[in-house]
Scaffold this motif. Structure first.
Motif, short mmCIF file in Angstrom:
data_model
loop_
_atom_site.label_atom_id
_atom_site.label_comp_id
_atom_site.label_asym_id
_atom_site.label_seq_id
_atom_site.Cartn_x
_atom_site.Cartn_y
_atom_site.Cartn_z
N ASP A 16 0.82 -1.20 0.00
CA ASP A 16 0.00 0.00 0.00
C ASP A 16 0.86 1.25 0.00
N LEU A 76 -8.29 1.99 1.62
CA LEU A 76 -7.87 1.86 3.02
C LEU A 76 -8.52 2.88 3.95
N SER A 83 -6.98 5.93 8.90
CA SER A 83 -8.03 4.93 8.86
C SER A 83 -8.42 4.46 10.25
N ASN A 88 -5.28 -1.45 8.84
CA ASN A 88 -5.32 -0.29 7.96
C ASN A 88 -4.24 -0.31 6.88
N GLY A 90 -2.38 -2.47 3.41
CA GLY A 90 -2.78 -3.28 2.26
C GLY A 90 -2.12 -4.65 2.19
#
Length: 114
Positions: A16, A76, A83, A88, A90
């Motif tokens: 992420d 997210l 978040s 939170n 990926g």
């Protein structure tokens, strides 16, 4: 024709950056890569992650690597410290994608599992 989860015929990795995740999906051979190109579309990935990925999902094909990369935006709830999700990041998305069921020809899957 068989209906199986991706985890039986492919590998994946995810990461992420901010509120965007990417998932790389790898096939072990050209025959299975052909099935993945047919079965694992951006639309199916978006549907699989309904309620988690709110933005656009884009698929990039990497035929020389027998791989594809999915970029999922707004995935997210703001990302990282913004978040309120329990997880939170990926990193878990690759594992979650492995539960996606695909249709695959028996003659393609049999050599892969033996």
């Amino acid at each position: 024709m068989a209906r199986i989860q991706l985890r039986y015929v492919a590998q994946a990795r995810s990461g992420d950056k901010g509120n965007t995740i990417n998932i790389a999906l790898f096939a072990p051979n050209a025959a299975i890569y052909g099935v993945l190109m047919r079965e694992v579309t951006a639309e199916r990935v978006k549907k699989h992650f309904a309620g988690l990925v709110d933005g656009e999902v884009t698929r990039y094909l990497l035929p020389n690597l027998q791989a594809m990369n999915f970029v999922c935006k707004e995935a997210l709830s703001g990302g990282g410290s913004a978040s309120m999700r329990m997880d939170n990041l990926g990193k878990c998305y690759a594992s979650n994608l492995m539960r996606l069921e695909i249709e695959i020809e028996d003659e393609v899957i049999t050599p892969s599992l033996t």
